[in-house]
Design a protein around this motif. Sequence first.
Motif, PDB file in Angstrom:
ATOM      1  N   LEU A  46      40.746  47.784  39.076  1.00  0.00           N
ATOM      2  CA  LEU A  46      41.797  48.695  38.619  1.00  0.00           C
ATOM      3  C   LEU A  46      41.506  49.034  37.162  1.00  0.00           C
ATOM      4  CD1 LEU A  46      44.966  47.043  40.190  1.00  0.00           C
ATOM      5  CD2 LEU A  46      43.977  49.248  40.803  1.00  0.00           C
ATOM      6  N   GLU A  47      41.238  50.295  36.904  1.00  0.00           N
ATOM      7  CA  GLU A  47      40.879  50.718  35.565  1.00  0.00           C
ATOM      8  C   GLU A  47      41.741  51.896  35.141  1.00  0.00           C
ATOM      9  OE1 GLU A  47      36.750  51.546  35.958  1.00  0.00           O
ATOM     10  OE2 GLU A  47      36.147  49.444  35.798  1.00  0.00           O
ATOM     11  N   GLY A  48      41.689  52.171  33.836  1.00  0.00           N
ATOM     12  CA  GLY A  48      42.466  53.278  33.300  1.00  0.00           C
ATOM     13  C   GLY A  48      43.885  52.864  32.981  1.00  0.00           C
ATOM     14  N   PRO A  49      44.655  53.731  32.395  1.00  0.00           N
ATOM     15  CA  PRO A  49      46.048  53.414  32.045  1.00  0.00           C
ATOM     16  C   PRO A  49      46.852  53.049  33.294  1.00  0.00           C
ATOM     17  CG  PRO A  49      45.339  55.426  30.963  1.00  0.00           C
ATOM     18  CD  PRO A  49      44.271  55.076  31.953  1.00  0.00           C
ATOM     19  N   LEU A  50      47.605  51.968  33.196  1.00  0.00           N
ATOM     20  CA  LEU A  50      48.403  51.494  34.310  1.00  0.00           C
ATOM     21  C   LEU A  50      49.884  51.675  34.013  1.00  0.00           C
ATOM     22  CD1 LEU A  50      46.584  48.114  35.065  1.00  0.00           C
ATOM     23  CD2 LEU A  50      46.146  50.345  36.104  1.00  0.00           C
ATOM     24  N   CYS A  51      50.641  52.029  35.035  1.00  0.00           N
ATOM     25  CA  CYS A  51      52.089  52.049  34.922  1.00  0.00           C
ATOM     26  C   CYS A  51      52.600  50.613  34.780  1.00  0.00           C
ATOM     27  CB  CYS A  51      52.687  52.725  36.148  1.00  0.00           C
ATOM     28  SG  CYS A  51      54.506  52.727  36.195  1.00  0.00           S
ATOM     29  N   ARG A  52      53.848  50.447  34.473  1.00  0.00           N
ATOM     30  CA  ARG A  52      54.427  49.108  34.347  1.00  0.00           C
ATOM     31  C   ARG A  52      54.334  48.334  35.650  1.00  0.00           C
ATOM     32  NH1 ARG A  52      60.576  48.631  32.386  1.00  0.00           N
ATOM     33  NH2 ARG A  52      59.793  50.231  30.957  1.00  0.00           N
ATOM     34  N   CYS A  53      54.288  49.022  36.769  1.00  0.00           N
ATOM     35  CA  CYS A  53      54.185  48.357  38.073  1.00  0.00           C
ATOM     36  C   CYS A  53      52.761  47.931  38.396  1.00  0.00           C
ATOM     37  CB  CYS A  53      54.715  49.261  39.171  1.00  0.00           C
ATOM     38  SG  CYS A  53      53.770  50.798  39.384  1.00  0.00           S
ATOM     39  N   CYS A  71      55.654  55.743  36.422  1.00  0.00           N
ATOM     40  CA  CYS A  71      55.554  56.552  37.636  1.00  0.00           C
ATOM     41  C   CYS A  71      56.953  56.901  38.135  1.00  0.00           C
ATOM     42  CB  CYS A  71      54.763  55.800  38.702  1.00  0.00           C
ATOM     43  SG  CYS A  71      55.597  54.307  39.325  1.00  0.00           S
ATOM     44  N   GLY A  72      57.022  57.764  39.138  1.00  0.00           N
ATOM     45  CA  GLY A  72      58.327  58.203  39.634  1.00  0.00           C
ATOM     46  C   GLY A  72      59.172  57.069  40.165  1.00  0.00           C
ATOM     47  N   ARG A  73      58.547  56.135  40.874  1.00  0.00           N
ATOM     48  CA  ARG A  73      59.306  55.007  41.436  1.00  0.00           C
ATOM     49  C   ARG A  73      59.876  54.136  40.322  1.00  0.00           C
ATOM     50  NH1 ARG A  73      55.704  53.123  44.966  1.00  0.00           N
ATOM     51  NH2 ARG A  73      56.612  54.227  46.734  1.00  0.00           N
ATOM     52  N   CYS A  74      59.088  53.888  39.269  1.00  0.00           N
ATOM     53  CA  CYS A  74      59.569  53.048  38.168  1.00  0.00           C
ATOM     54  C   CYS A  74      60.619  53.777  37.326  1.00  0.00           C
ATOM     55  CB  CYS A  74      58.405  52.603  37.290  1.00  0.00           C
ATOM     56  SG  CYS A  74      57.349  51.362  38.075  1.00  0.00           S
ATOM     57  N   LEU A  75      60.538  55.101  37.265  1.00  0.00           N
ATOM     58  CA  LEU A  75      61.570  55.852  36.563  1.00  0.00           C
ATOM     59  C   LEU A  75      62.904  55.728  37.293  1.00  0.00           C
ATOM     60  CD1 LEU A  75      59.700  59.127  35.532  1.00  0.00           C
ATOM     61  CD2 LEU A  75      60.695  57.416  33.994  1.00  0.00           C
ATOM     62  N   VAL A 209      48.657  37.972  44.396  1.00  0.00           N
ATOM     63  CA  VAL A 209      48.627  39.382  44.773  1.00  0.00           C
ATOM     64  C   VAL A 209      50.001  40.006  44.515  1.00  0.00           C
ATOM     65  CG1 VAL A 209      48.255  41.030  46.660  1.00  0.00           C
ATOM     66  CG2 VAL A 209      46.906  38.934  46.577  1.00  0.00           C
ATOM     67  N   MET A 210      50.003  41.235  44.000  1.00  0.00           N
ATOM     68  CA  MET A 210      51.235  42.013  43.947  1.00  0.00           C
ATOM     69  C   MET A 210      51.125  43.153  44.964  1.00  0.00           C
ATOM     70  SD  MET A 210      53.073  44.257  40.924  1.00  0.00           S
ATOM     71  CE  MET A 210      53.381  42.915  39.799  1.00  0.00           C
ATOM     72  N   THR A 211      52.142  43.251  45.818  1.00  0.00           N
ATOM     73  CA  THR A 211      52.149  44.313  46.823  1.00  0.00           C
ATOM     74  C   THR A 211      53.170  45.382  46.429  1.00  0.00           C
ATOM     75  OG1 THR A 211      51.495  42.730  48.522  1.00  0.00           O
ATOM     76  CG2 THR A 211      52.375  44.817  49.286  1.00  0.00           C
ATOM     77  N   THR A 212      54.433  45.116  46.633  1.00  0.00           N
ATOM     78  CA  THR A 212      55.463  46.068  46.193  1.00  0.00           C
ATOM     79  C   THR A 212      56.058  45.664  44.853  1.00  0.00           C
ATOM     80  OG1 THR A 212      57.288  44.881  47.285  1.00  0.00           O
ATOM     81  CG2 THR A 212      56.064  46.499  48.603  1.00  0.00           C
ATOM     82  N   GLY A 213      55.832  44.436  44.429  1.00  0.00           N
ATOM     83  CA  GLY A 213      56.419  43.954  43.180  1.00  0.00           C
ATOM     84  C   GLY A 213      57.805  43.364  43.357  1.00  0.00           C
ATOM     85  N   SER A 214      58.288  43.230  44.582  1.00  0.00           N
ATOM     86  CA  SER A 214      59.648  42.733  44.811  1.00  0.00           C
ATOM     87  C   SER A 214      59.801  41.285  44.358  1.00  0.00           C
ATOM     88  CB  SER A 214      60.012  42.857  46.294  1.00  0.00           C
ATOM     89  OG  SER A 214      59.988  44.203  46.709  1.00  0.00           O
ATOM     90  N   SER A 215      58.819  40.445  44.655  1.00  0.00           N
ATOM     91  CA  SER A 215      58.899  39.041  44.223  1.00  0.00           C
ATOM     92  C   SER A 215      58.856  38.943  42.704  1.00  0.00           C
ATOM     93  CB  SER A 215      57.749  38.233  44.833  1.00  0.00           C
ATOM     94  OG  SER A 215      57.852  38.186  46.238  1.00  0.00           O
ATOM     95  N   ALA A 216      57.982  39.722  42.078  1.00  0.00           N
ATOM     96  CA  ALA A 216      57.882  39.703  40.622  1.00  0.00           C
ATOM     97  C   ALA A 216      59.176  40.184  39.980  1.00  0.00           C
ATOM     98  CB  ALA A 216      56.699  40.560  40.168  1.00  0.00           C
TER      99      ALA A 216
END
Length: 242
Positions: A46-53, A71-75, A209-216
């Motif tokens: 995974l490279e380049g600027p990353l969203c908070r997710c 990203c739209g989902r995080c907004l 692993v992070m999938t949807t981020g729900s656990s995090a």
Amino acid sequence: MAPVNLIEATKVYCRSFFDRSCQCLFCGQTQSNRVCPACLVLLARLEGPLCRCGLPHPAGNPGEELPAPLCGRCLRRPPPFTASQAPLRYSFPLDRLIRRYKYRGDLVAERGIEQLLADTPCPWPDMDALCPLPAHWQRRWQRGFDQSQRLTDRLAGLWEMPSLPALQRQQSTPMQQGLSRSQRRRNLRGAFACTRPVSGLKLVLVDDVMTTGSSARAASECLLRHGAAEVRVWTLARTPEH
């Protein structure tokens, strides 16, 4: 202290101790390392600027180190953690190695993961401690070990940062694999409890692993409710957006 399944734990650690073969875990070629150089370059990063997710953001500039816009989902639903990072994409062949480690209790596969960790610098050296995202004791019983705790312990040594196991999973939630984002959120309501003082600490939450981020999200919210100053998330791999 959670009970220990001695039978499964013995199987796991004996497998690690007696399997001393020197083959690449991906291609099977005889090598001095568990992951040969040819396979190492095939792992998707995974490279380049990353969203908070933790996912690449198309609006980000690949030449910039600054965080990309949300990203739209995080907004629509901002994560409680301030940043997340995963060096690798959860795709073939890494996904098979992680499943072999996580679900079959194969600590030989862990040696390959340790090799991947050795080349991974600490992204946030200003944080106070690493906090594993724990499995429920029943899952640890079934597997014979907690992969997030072992991953955290190894990162703590590599990054020279203390490990603080401050969370306890107090609900045995169904397996998250294959569930939708909304199903995962429902499963994780009230799933975590904070068992150690975290007030004022800046913590890095660690998982495989992070999938949807729900656990995090759920774990971060628990830590922040108990006074943590900041939570960021590091995982070995991130699933592509789905």
